[in-house]
Design an enzyme around this catalytic site. Structure first.
Site, PDB file in Angstrom:
ATOM      1  N   HIS A  34       0.837  -1.205   0.000  1.00 25.97           N
ATOM      2  CA  HIS A  34       0.000   0.000   0.000  1.00 25.97           C
ATOM      3  C   HIS A  34       0.874   1.259   0.000  1.00 25.97           C
ATOM      4  CE1 HIS A  34      -2.784  -2.875   2.239  1.00 25.97           C
ATOM      5  NE2 HIS A  34      -3.533  -2.493   1.231  1.00 25.97           N
ATOM      6  N   ASP A 147      -3.182  -6.945  -7.789  1.00 25.15           N
ATOM      7  CA  ASP A 147      -4.564  -7.232  -8.178  1.00 25.15           C
ATOM      8  C   ASP A 147      -4.734  -6.796  -9.634  1.00 25.15           C
ATOM      9  OD1 ASP A 147      -5.843  -7.977  -5.430  1.00 25.15           O
ATOM     10  OD2 ASP A 147      -4.641  -6.201  -5.048  1.00 25.15           O
TER      11      ASP A 147
HETATM   12  P1  AMP Z   1      -6.429  -3.685  -0.575  1.00 25.10           P
HETATM   13  O1  AMP Z   1      -6.289  -2.927   0.707  1.00 25.10           O
HETATM   14  O2  AMP Z   1      -6.012  -5.112  -0.483  1.00 25.10           O
HETATM   15  O3  AMP Z   1      -7.765  -3.478  -1.237  1.00 25.10           O
HETATM   16  O4  AMP Z   1      -5.356  -3.044  -1.568  1.00 25.10           O
HETATM   17  C1  AMP Z   1      -5.379  -1.661  -1.850  1.00 25.10           C
HETATM   18  C2  AMP Z   1      -4.484  -1.403  -3.032  1.00 25.10           C
HETATM   19  O5  AMP Z   1      -3.154  -1.806  -2.725  1.00 25.10           O
HETATM   20  C3  AMP Z   1      -4.899  -2.188  -4.282  1.00 25.10           C
HETATM   21  O6  AMP Z   1      -4.759  -1.362  -5.415  1.00 25.10           O
HETATM   22  C4  AMP Z   1      -3.922  -3.325  -4.297  1.00 25.10           C
HETATM   23  O7  AMP Z   1      -3.681  -3.838  -5.588  1.00 25.10           O
HETATM   24  C5  AMP Z   1      -2.678  -2.653  -3.744  1.00 25.10           C
HETATM   25  N1  AMP Z   1      -1.764  -3.661  -3.205  1.00 25.10           N
HETATM   26  C6  AMP Z   1      -2.066  -4.628  -2.307  1.00 25.10           C
HETATM   27  N2  AMP Z   1      -0.986  -5.413  -2.084  1.00 25.10           N
HETATM   28  C7  AMP Z   1       0.002  -4.919  -2.856  1.00 25.10           C
HETATM   29  C8  AMP Z   1       1.376  -5.298  -3.086  1.00 25.10           C
HETATM   30  N3  AMP Z   1       1.926  -6.340  -2.461  1.00 25.10           N
HETATM   31  N4  AMP Z   1       2.100  -4.562  -3.956  1.00 25.10           N
HETATM   32  C9  AMP Z   1       1.543  -3.505  -4.605  1.00 25.10           C
HETATM   33  N5  AMP Z   1       0.270  -3.101  -4.430  1.00 25.10           N
HETATM   34  C10 AMP Z   1      -0.493  -3.799  -3.578  1.00 25.10           C
END
Ligand code: AMP
Length: 277
Positions: A34, A147
């Site tokens: 994030h 994602d």
């Molecule tokens: P989430 O909180 O899981 O909905 O993720 C929020 C954002 O962070 C989304 O755009 C995800 O694709 C991105 N994200 C989550 N994990 C990662 C990671 N390991 N590397 C890069 N971006 C990430």
């Protein structure tokens, strides 16, 4: 850093926030993945907003909404340290007041892979992201390659509904052993680590085969399945090698391809992907 819980208050503050503004939508329990999005947004914009909202409409009744990890206090500290200006942290009633009855359905690209395995998931994602982009009105919005399909769905959404935000996709951040960072990793126990690592290991295998000249997609998929099948505690949901633009499954890897998979490790469902070449 201003922490705002209502749509009206956010709109009010937004009017006085310098452009361009970058938005990082999250479900909280923030990790370095994030924060990579936040840093990129900080580097490219005059103002940065992040949202923290565990979006109920993207979870099926059988999924992990109730146990999804949360740490609002820790998240706010991290965002403050990264120089975020605005945090939108609404509750579910603020985003979905009683009587709410409008949803956004993205077509083909949302129906494959995760869309096929999690019916309704992208309807919830597209709906909440449409709302967030409408409330925040960012110049740019930042999403993770982790994602990959979600980023594609949101590009389609933003273009088709003229939401006016440039969608920026940031590379996946991994632990030293290759595991892609995810809030859900909090529920991977130490003795399940090898099972969780089957995702990155099988993606590495796909890349090695591709680099060795293999173009038969099914040959690579079947080797990936075999790698996962022999590791206790790793239960494959799907592997895919698909056209990187349409997500249609490929027979021959004769164009840019997205290799992606979902694996259940205990009660945790993990996803990962890589692009070929
Ligand atoms: P989430 O909180 O899981 O909905 O993720 C929020 C954002 O962070 C989304 O755009 C995800 O694709 C991105 N994200 C989550 N994990 C990662 C990671 N390991 N590397 C890069 N971006 C990430």
């Amino acid at each position: 850093m201003k922490i705002i819980e209502t749509v009206d208050a956010f709109r009010d503050v937004r009017r006085r926030t310098p452009d361009p503004l970058g938005l990082v939508p999250t479900m909280g329990y923030l990790h370095d993945g994030h924060l990579a999005l936040v840093r990129r947004a900080r580097a490219e914009n005059a103002s940065v907003a992040a949202s923290i909202f565990v979006n109920p409409t993207q979870f099926a009744p059988t999924e992990d909404l109730a146990t999804y990890p949360r740490d609002m206090e820790g998240d706010l500290e991290k965002l403050e340290r990264e120089g975020v200006d605005l945090v939108l942290a609404p509750n579910a009633d603020e985003m979905y007041p009683s009587g709410f009855d409008t949803f956004v359905d993205v077509g083909d690209v949302a129906n494959r892979l995760e869309g096929a395995h999690r019916p309704g998931h992208f309807r919830g994602v597209a709906t909440v992201v449409c709302k967030l982009l409408t409330i925040v009105r960012p110049d740019r919005a930042y999403f993770g390659q982790k994602d990959a399909q979600q980023s594609m769905v949101i590009r389609r959404l933003s273009a088709d509904l003229n939401l006016g935000a440039e969608i920026v996709v940031v590379p996946t951040v991994r632990d030293a052993d290759g595991l892609a960072l995810s809030s859900r990793n909090a529920y991977v126990k130490p003795d399940q680590r090898d099972a969780a690592l089957t995702l990155s290991h099988s993606l590495n295998l796909a890349r090695r085969m591709y680099d060795d000249g293999v173009r038969d997609a099914e040959k690579i998929r079947s080797q990936m399945r075999e790698l996962i099948a022999v590791v206790p505690g790793a239960n494959l949901d799907y592997v895919s090698i698909a056209d990187a633009d349409t997500l249609a499954e490929l027979d021959d890897i004769d164009r840019p391809a997205l290799v992606s998979l979902a694996v259940n490790v205990g009660s945790v469902r993990l996803i990962d992907n890589t692009l070929l070449p």
